[in-house]
Design an enzyme around this catalytic site. Structure first.
Site, PDB file in Angstrom:
ATOM      1  N   SER A 158      -9.405   1.916   3.302  1.00 37.37           N
ATOM      2  CA  SER A 158      -8.586   2.654   2.373  1.00 37.37           C
ATOM      3  C   SER A 158      -7.601   1.772   1.592  1.00 37.37           C
ATOM      4  CB  SER A 158      -7.823   3.748   3.106  1.00 37.37           C
ATOM      5  OG  SER A 158      -7.015   3.193   4.096  1.00 37.37           O
ATOM      6  N   LYS A 179       0.853  -1.204   0.000  1.00 38.44           N
ATOM      7  CA  LYS A 179       0.000   0.000   0.000  1.00 38.44           C
ATOM      8  C   LYS A 179       0.882   1.245   0.000  1.00 38.44           C
ATOM      9  CE  LYS A 179      -3.841   1.965   2.724  1.00 38.44           C
ATOM     10  NZ  LYS A 179      -4.596   1.815   3.996  1.00 38.44           N
ATOM     11  N   SER A 206      -9.446  -0.489   7.550  1.00 37.97           N
ATOM     12  CA  SER A 206      -8.966  -0.304   6.178  1.00 37.97           C
ATOM     13  C   SER A 206      -8.245  -1.479   5.559  1.00 37.97           C
ATOM     14  CB  SER A 206      -8.058   0.931   6.114  1.00 37.97           C
ATOM     15  OG  SER A 206      -8.831   2.098   6.273  1.00 37.97           O
TER      16      SER A 206
END
Lengths: 477, 103
Positions: free
Chosen positions: A156, A81, A180
């Site tokens: 996210s 990420k 997330s």
């Protein structure tokens, strides 16, 4: 024709490399071929290091040919990420504020993956500064759910979850502050775990809310999540909140569900209004009962305070963490000619997107004189109440079973009200506030769309949480 | 809550962030909506409850106070947008700058 290895789980890939059925380079090429085929429609990546991944794969294969033994994650091709730093790869945290920033160091978790033999493939898309539940708030582009491209992948860590689901990589790292990792894992039909707070070093994770941020693995199987957590967990002197003595073994212990008492909080079921998602969750509960687990209803009375508490504490901490973005030390440069006050304010106003701006404003307000006692200090106390609720629950059960999300993945652009997006965290925020380990595993589909079931363990019980997840998956697979 | 518009002006100054005038109305509406949402915490009786700062119960996590060489000075400096002779540059703090309304 080369064998397509892109959807194989990491354990099988590792065994295949050890048995010389295929090479690490073969795995990387399979992933890249899948990316070439589908990434334009999914848009999960912000940066792909094709050359670096190929070179690293060749280096590993050459070392193996020279007699080196396989490391625990040899065969794993992993995406990271974009709020987790990788040396030499751009790190934007999904924001124009950090556009062009290439970190000179990398996260401890990433270094541990490399040292365990993994190939790092690239950086995945996210809501800006990890603030969001859909990846629609990325400053660059949204990501699409591989199962239905008109829907969100969640957020996210939507890019990471989508990349794993689409077969672009073996596994990924995400970050989980209020769900997330778990929520996008549920929306994309993969496994995602938030470890106990402090179990995995936050060194090299772009900070959002420091008392809640965690780095967590996302993969297609519970076993692969476990293997990754075994590598990345462990004390790190570079992170002062890193807890000592929490390790996870790479192999699970066989678990007899007959010896497990599972609690289902009734307040969570009251929030599960989508009938297809509810039916999927009921099927998981039924499978647990059929396997002999004792499943009991219990109450977590502070449940409805969790999301409001979260949205006081997180913006407060985020407003402090995002104060460092001033165009002076990294990221987009401030215009020095504007003078010191205007240089900072102008750059921050231009470069932060709408959600970070909202959270900075709300967080600054709730910490400001005259309001900190009314908001931030009260939220710290409701946080204690939530922790105590879980403590009481774990006196009666071994683990909690809940839905992960109120619905399957929603259509892109369909959630417009800010507070409606915040409510997506209804099953996720409480475990975060208490620092507990929690894992999302795929449940039976809801009208063809993935949904997840969540297991929440007691503090530090990451290994047991994984064991139960494995056993429950086997019960209805 | 005091007038939302006045609060936004106060808070943006505190937070060192300037808001484009075209976005101020949306921010005011969102801010009011979020504060109304989180006001729910006041339904809890927290009078007998202590605060949670962090969940690990770790205390006093310090290393020994020894001078340690930091070998990455040059590397870190090179990531900074404005630097010169081993130092990073900041806007001058002594000059008066006029209020910037974001336009």
């Amino acid at each position: 024709m080369a064998r397509d290895l892109s959807m194989m789980d990491g354990e099988s890939l590792h065994r295949g490399v050890v048995a010389k059925e295929f090479s690490v380079a073969d795995i990387v090429e399979s992933c890249l071929a899948r990316i070439d085929s589908d990434e334009e429609r999914v848009k999960s990546f912000l940066f792909i290091d094709r050359d670096g991944a190929r070179q690293e794969a060749q280096r590993i294969d050459a070392a193996r040919a020279a007699g080196e033994i396989a490391l625990p994650l040899t065969g794993f091709v992993i995406a990271i990420k974009d709020n987790i730093l990788v040396r030499g790869m751009p790190s934007t945290a999904g924001s124009r504020m950090l556009e062009g920033y290439v970190p000179p160091y990398e996260a401890t978790a990433v270094a541990r993956l490399r040292n365990a033999g993994a190939v790092i493939l690239g950086k995945t898309n996210l809501d800006e500064f990890a603030m969001g539940a859909s990846t629609e708030h990325s400053a660059f582009h949204p990501t699409n759910n591989p199962h239905d491209k008109s829907r969100v992948p969640g957020g996210s860590s939507g890019g990471s979850a989508a990349a794993v689901a689409a077969g672009f990589c073996t596994a990924a790292l995400g970050s989980d502050t209020g769900g997330s990792v778990r929520q996008p894992a549920a929306f994309c039909g993969v496994v995602g775990m938030r470890p106990t707070y402090g179990a995995v070093s936050r060194n090299g994770l772009v900070a959002m809310a420091s008392s809640l941020d965690t780095i967590g693995p996302i993969a297609r199987t519970v076993g692969d999540v476990r293997r990754m957590l075994a590598v990345i967990a462990g004390h790190d002197p570079s992170d002062a909140t890193s807890i000592p003595n929490l390790t996870v073994a790479a192999e699970s212990k066989p678990l007899n569900l007959r010896k497990v008492t599972i609690g289902v909080p009734k307040e969570y079921l009251e929030e599960l209004k989508d009938k297809d998602a509810a039916a999927a969750f009921d099927a998981v509960v039924a499978a647990c009962r059929k396997s002999g687990a004792s499943v009991i209803d219990l109450s977590l009375p502070t449940t409805h305070f969790a999301v409001p508490t979260y949205y006081v504490i997180v913006p407060a901490e985020a407003s402090s963490n995002l104060a460092r973005y001033d165009g002076i030390r990294f990221g987009r440069p401030a215009d020095m000619a504007l003078g010191h006050r205007n240089a900072y304010a102008r750059l921050r106003g231009e470069r932060f997107g709408s959600e970070p701006t909202r959270r900075i404003i709300v967080g600054t307000y709730t910490l400001s004189e005259g309001y900190a006692d009314r908001y931030y200090h009260v939220a710290q106390r409701t946080r204690t109440m939530i922790r105590e609720d879980f403590g009481e629950a774990f006196r009666h059960v071994d683990i909690l079973l809940t839905p992960t999300t109120p619905t399957p993945a929603f259509p892109l652009g369909s959630v417009q009200e800010v507070v409606d997006m915040y409510r997506q965290d209804v099953f996720l925020a409480a475990a975060s506030l208490a620092g507990l380990p929690a894992i999302a595993i795929p449940a039976p589909r809801a009208k063809g769309l993935p949904v997840g079931a969540q297991l929440i363990g007691s503090l530090g019980d990451d290994a047991f949480t994984l064991d139960v997840a494995d056993a429950i998956r086997a019960a209805y697979d | 809550m005091a007038d939302t518009r006045d609060e936004i002006v106060r808070i943006t100054a505190l937070a060192n962030i300037s808001i484009d005038p075209s976005k101020k109305r949306f921010l005011e509406d969102d801010f009011a909506s979020i504060i109304s949402f989180v006001d729910d915490i006041h339904r809890a009786d927290t009078s007998e409850t202590s605060a949670t700062d962090q969940v690990t119960d770790l205390e006093n996590v310090f290393r020994s106070d020894d001078v340690v060489e930091f070998p990455h000075h040059r590397t870190m400096l090179e990531t900074m947008p404005h630097h010169d002779a081993g130092l990073y540059r900041v806007p001058g703090v002594f000059a008066d700058d006029e209020e910037d309304d974001g336009s």
